[in-house]
Design an enzyme around this catalytic site. Structure first.
Site, PDB file in Angstrom:
ATOM      1  N   LYS A  12       0.568  -1.453  -0.028  1.00 56.69           N
ATOM      2  CA  LYS A  12       0.280  -0.405  -0.018  1.00 56.69           C
ATOM      3  C   LYS A  12       0.897   1.235   0.101  1.00 56.69           C
ATOM      4  CE  LYS A  12      -3.926  -2.040   2.478  1.00 56.69           C
ATOM      5  NZ  LYS A  12      -4.575  -2.355   3.611  1.00 56.69           N
ATOM      6  N   TYR A  52     -12.125  -3.046  -2.334  1.00 57.80           N
ATOM      7  CA  TYR A  52     -12.769  -2.386  -1.041  1.00 57.80           C
ATOM      8  C   TYR A  52     -14.537  -2.271  -1.145  1.00 57.80           C
ATOM      9  CZ  TYR A  52      -8.236  -1.760   0.398  1.00 57.80           C
ATOM     10  OH  TYR A  52      -6.888  -2.220   1.274  1.00 57.80           O
ATOM     11  N   ASN A 115      -1.956   0.489   6.685  1.00 52.01           N
ATOM     12  CA  ASN A 115      -0.912  -0.691   7.384  1.00 52.01           C
ATOM     13  C   ASN A 115      -1.129  -1.617   6.570  1.00 52.01           C
ATOM     14  OD1 ASN A 115      -3.553  -1.836   6.217  1.00 52.01           O
ATOM     15  ND2 ASN A 115      -4.203  -2.581   7.555  1.00 52.01           N
ATOM     16  N   HIS A 118      -2.338  -4.817   1.666  1.00 53.39           N
ATOM     17  CA  HIS A 118      -3.853  -5.963   1.476  1.00 53.39           C
ATOM     18  C   HIS A 118      -3.180  -7.482   0.826  1.00 53.39           C
ATOM     19  CE1 HIS A 118      -7.703  -7.614  -0.257  1.00 53.39           C
ATOM     20  NE2 HIS A 118      -7.409  -8.525  -1.083  1.00 53.39           N
ATOM     21  N   GLU A 129      -9.608 -11.662  -6.837  1.00 55.41           N
ATOM     22  CA  GLU A 129      -8.618 -10.453  -7.448  1.00 55.41           C
ATOM     23  C   GLU A 129      -7.204 -10.096  -8.020  1.00 55.41           C
ATOM     24  OE1 GLU A 129      -8.034  -9.955  -2.998  1.00 55.41           O
ATOM     25  OE2 GLU A 129      -9.930  -9.205  -1.906  1.00 55.41           O
TER      26      GLU A 129
HETATM   27  P1  IDP Z   1      -7.919  -6.448   5.576  1.00 50.12           P
HETATM   28  O1  IDP Z   1      -6.968  -5.151   5.135  1.00 50.12           O
HETATM   29  O2  IDP Z   1      -6.874  -7.437   6.852  1.00 50.12           O
HETATM   30  O3  IDP Z   1      -8.284  -7.536   5.311  1.00 50.12           O
HETATM   31  P2  IDP Z   1     -11.106  -5.138   5.867  1.00 50.12           P
HETATM   32  O4  IDP Z   1     -11.452  -4.963   6.796  1.00 50.12           O
HETATM   33  O5  IDP Z   1     -11.416  -6.144   4.314  1.00 50.12           O
HETATM   34  O6  IDP Z   1      -9.137  -5.466   6.566  1.00 50.12           O
HETATM   35  O7  IDP Z   1     -10.572  -3.665   5.899  1.00 50.12           O
HETATM   36  C1  IDP Z   1      -9.517  -3.337   4.842  1.00 50.12           C
HETATM   37  C2  IDP Z   1      -8.927  -2.060   5.171  1.00 50.12           C
HETATM   38  O8  IDP Z   1      -9.550  -0.765   5.432  1.00 50.12           O
HETATM   39  C3  IDP Z   1      -7.731  -2.531   6.423  1.00 50.12           C
HETATM   40  O9  IDP Z   1      -6.389  -3.525   5.189  1.00 50.12           O
HETATM   41  C4  IDP Z   1      -7.618  -1.239   5.963  1.00 50.12           C
HETATM   42  O10 IDP Z   1      -6.020  -0.493   5.406  1.00 50.12           O
HETATM   43  C5  IDP Z   1      -8.704  -0.391   6.038  1.00 50.12           C
HETATM   44  N1  IDP Z   1      -9.701  -0.093   7.405  1.00 50.12           N
HETATM   45  C6  IDP Z   1     -10.228  -1.439   8.242  1.00 50.12           C
HETATM   46  N2  IDP Z   1     -10.647  -1.079   8.889  1.00 50.12           N
HETATM   47  C7  IDP Z   1     -10.709   0.435   9.254  1.00 50.12           C
HETATM   48  C8  IDP Z   1     -10.862   1.759  10.231  1.00 50.12           C
HETATM   49  O11 IDP Z   1     -12.101   1.253  11.179  1.00 50.12           O
HETATM   50  N3  IDP Z   1     -10.696   2.781   9.841  1.00 50.12           N
HETATM   51  C9  IDP Z   1      -9.245   3.246   8.829  1.00 50.12           C
HETATM   52  N4  IDP Z   1      -9.447   2.184   7.826  1.00 50.12           N
HETATM   53  C10 IDP Z   1      -9.990   1.037   7.927  1.00 50.12           C
HETATM   54 MG    MG Z   2     -10.068  -7.714   3.361  1.00 48.50          MG
END
Ligand code: IDP
Ligand code: MG
Length: 155
Positions: A12, A52, A115, A118, A129
């Site tokens: 990312k 997303y 973070n 992905h 994907e």
């Molecule tokens: P994942 O990346 O671990 O699969 P997902 O729930 O699919 O998690 O969420 C996708 C991405 O959305 C996360 O990796 C993160 O970058 C962002 N995200 C998830 N939850 C939050 C939040 O509460 N606040 C801001 N960004 C979030």
């Molecule tokens: Mg996810």
């Protein structure tokens, strides 16, 4: 060979900005996963809305899209035994402050959405994907000398 899977990983924009692309890529490489596709690409809003889609009603969706468009991302496909779960293990939990030490997110980040990575969360989403980011001709099948350690019988 049984159980050989492919998973999509995106490095990312926070990792690109922080010059941690090599560090992140190296963690998958060192594990013994096989790189079968790689590109540096920007993601447009329509693609993010698909990618997303499960988060479209969340209050942070706008910020997430803005974040993901800050720089191009590194898109990769990794192959290996049970690779979808293996990659998620290496990546760690969504919230870096709750992720286990030793994972990319725990070791290298502190926050969401920034973070680092992905990773596909199931075989079904991996298939979708991979198609979202790569054409068939960009996916490679090839023999590596280390295949005998990392694939099949392991000897
Ligand atoms: P994942 O990346 O671990 O699969 P997902 O729930 O699919 O998690 O969420 C996708 C991405 O959305 C996360 O990796 C993160 O970058 C962002 N995200 C998830 N939850 C939050 C939040 O509460 N606040 C801001 N960004 C979030
Ligand atoms: Mg996810």
């Amino acid at each position: 060979m049984a159980n050989i899977e492919r998973s999509l990983v995106l490095i990312k924009p926070d990792a690109v900005q922080r010059e941690l692309v090599g560090e992140v890529l190296g963690r998958f490489e060192k594990k013994g996963l096989k790189l079968v596709a790689l590109k540096f690409t920007s993601i447009d809003e329509a693609t993010l809305e698909e990618h997303y889609g499960h988060l479209k009603d969340k209050p942070f969706f706008g910020d997430l899209k803005k974040f993901m468009m800050q720089t191009p991302v590194v898109a990769m496909v990794w192959e290996g035994l049970g690779v979808v779960d293996e990659v998620r293990k290496i990546v760690g939990s969504t919230n870096p402050r709750e992720a286990d030490a030793g994972t990319i997110r725990a070791d290298l980040s502190m926050n969401v959405p920034s973070n680092m990575v992905h990773a596909s969360d199931s075989l079904e989403s991996a298939a979708i994907e991979i198609k979202r980011f790569f054409d068939d001709v960009e996916l490679f099948s090839y023999e590596k000398l280390t295949d005998r350690f990392h694939f099949g019988e392991g000897i």
